[in-house]
Enzyme design. Structure first.
Site, PDB file in Angstrom:
ATOM      1  CG  ASP A   1       0.050  -4.182   2.767  1.00  0.00           C
ATOM      2  OD1 ASP A   1       0.478  -3.470   1.566  1.00  0.00           O
ATOM      3  OD2 ASP A   1      -0.285  -3.396   3.754  1.00  0.00           O
TER       4      ASP A   1
ATOM      5  CG  HIS B   1      -0.392   0.079   2.533  1.00  0.00           C
ATOM      6  ND1 HIS B   1      -0.133  -0.835   3.537  1.00  0.00           N
ATOM      7  CD2 HIS B   1       0.224   1.515   3.181  1.00  0.00           C
ATOM      8  CE1 HIS B   1       0.486  -0.433   4.384  1.00  0.00           C
ATOM      9  NE2 HIS B   1       0.595   0.827   4.571  1.00  0.00           N
TER      10      HIS B   1
ATOM     11  CB  SER C   1       3.378   1.534   6.143  1.00  0.00           C
ATOM     12  OG  SER C   1       2.141   1.293   6.595  1.00  0.00           O
TER      13      SER C   1
END
Length: 414
Positions: free
Chosen positions: A179, A149, A256
């Site tokens: 992901d 993402h 992230s």
């Protein structure tokens, strides 16, 4: 787990779950997943009965052996050494993508609308979305891993090293289902991270997170592993196929794709998500999963996941009663446990094989299942194009069905 073709409108049973909001940790545009999960039953420890002689005998307390990671460290400042060792291999990743919105054709024929735009087709409107995340170098020649993402749909990816050097990044591949993404920069002799083994992790082990939360580069936090094997449905990310590591090391939007490290400085997971409104609840993708996906991304640019085309719910007394109220006499559910099929995608492998709404999966490939997470793991381990034997209970009868999984159709956001 919901595996559906989003362009079709299959028949289904309406069910309700417990909504939770999951923030995916890319700094810029916060992506919120809405999912449902079941409350897990409380675990109990059976107390063993002791005879009279044992009650009168004083037993020494059992010795709890700490994980080897603590025994071998013994240094209260181990975090400092970990950061010094691996910090240069953690990178900042900036991405941007251009979003074009076009004016619907019907407005061109509206006189009121033409007053503002004039005759002819108005120009498309464009905006640039920017985001920021973290990543870590796995190869001295410039291969870097991060979350999918972070770079999804990006027109441009920029990688900044800790020493300040900046490079354009090329996305080698991304896998929205787990992901995980792999990117490449044109550089050599780069520092890299050593890789640990996420299959042997234990709750209570010390961990360190390094990343770029909220644009604050090279931020270090520490904590412990709070739990292992958290299913995607438990944390509200039912569209993912990952068993997460839970940690209380502080992670925030921008973390992230950054590494979660053990006390030896080995990366054991990739930080990826937090639950909105909670404190001390961070989630990371186990490094063994990350490595498996990354190898396929680097080799062929994508990952194919087995797909059946079903929506399921774990059969509990509460769910069974709820479904009876909704479906009435249309379904005859005689099973008390198993995994109930509540939706079948038309023309999917499940539909072609003859699976039906109301079937209760009892086993897959001769392995008993009672939860949707167990079905998800077994399907993920199956082979695309190879028939997968599934045993279901239908109207009180046991039926054998062979389903041939197909590649999972992936829906991309935006």
């Amino acid at each position: 787990m919901k595996i559906t073709n989003h362009h079709s409108a299959p028949k289904k049973i309406e069910t309700r779950g417990l909504p939770q909001r999951l923030w995916i940790l890319s700094y810029g545009v916060a992506v919120v997943f809405l999912g449902s999960c079941s409350l897990l039953p409380a675990k109990t420890v059976d107390n063993q009965q002791r005879d009279t002689q044992a009650q009168n005998t004083t037993q020494p307390n059992p010795v709890i052996v700490p994980p080897q990671i603590f025994s071998s460290s013994g240094d209260p400042n181990f975090v400092v050494k970990v950061v010094q060792q691996v910090g240069p291999a953690v990178v900042l990743i900036d991405s941007s993508r251009t979003i074009t919105s076009r004016i619907p054709d019907e407005f061109n024929n509206d006189p009121f609308f033409r007053r503002f735009f004039g005759e002819g087709n108005p120009r498309p409107r464009q905006r640039v979305e920017r985001g920021s995340g973290s990543g870590f170098i796995i190869n001295s020649s410039g291969q870097i891993l991060t979350n999918a993402h972070v770079v999804d749909g990006a027109d441009r990816v920029t990688v900044t090293l800790k020493d300040g050097r900046t490079f354009d990044g090329k996305v080698l591949g991304e896998d929205p289902v787990t992901d995980v993404a792999a990117i490449k920069i044109d550089a050599n002799n780069l520092p890299t991270l050593a890789v640990g083994n996420s299959d042997t992790l234990q709750p209570g082990e010390a961990v360190v997170a390094i990343g770029n939360p909220l644009g604050l580069n090279n931020t270090v936090t520490s904590g412990i592993i709070s739990a292992t094997g958290r299913s995607s449905s438990e944390i509200g990310a039912s569209d993912k196929r990952v068993d997460y590591i839970q940690t209380d090391a502080a992670i925030n939007p921008g973390n992230s794709g950054g590494p979660l490290l053990n006390a030896r400085g080995q990366v054991i997971a990739m930080n990826t998500a937090i639950i909105r409104g909670a404190q001390g609840l961070g989630f990371a993708i186990p490094i063994n999963t990350v490595q498996r996906i990354a190898q396929e991304l680097i080799a062929k640019g994508k990952v194919d996941h087995p797909y059946l085309g079903v929506q399921m719910v774990t059969l509990t007394p509460e769910n069974k009663e709820r479904i009876k109220k909704v479906a009435g006499d249309r379904l005859n559910i005689t099973a008390d446990d198993g995994v109930l099929l509540v939706e079948i995608v038309p023309r999917s492998p499940a539909s072609v094989a003859g699976l039906q709404v109301g079937d209760v999966i009892k086993s897959i490939n001769s392995q008993p299942v009672t939860k949707i997470e167990e079905v998800q793991r077994l399907v993920e381990k199956s082979q695309i194009g190879t028939k997968l034997p599934i045993e279901v209970e239908r109207n009180g009868q046991i039926v054998q069905v062979a389903v041939q999984p197909a590649p999972l159709p992936v829906r991309r956001e935006g």
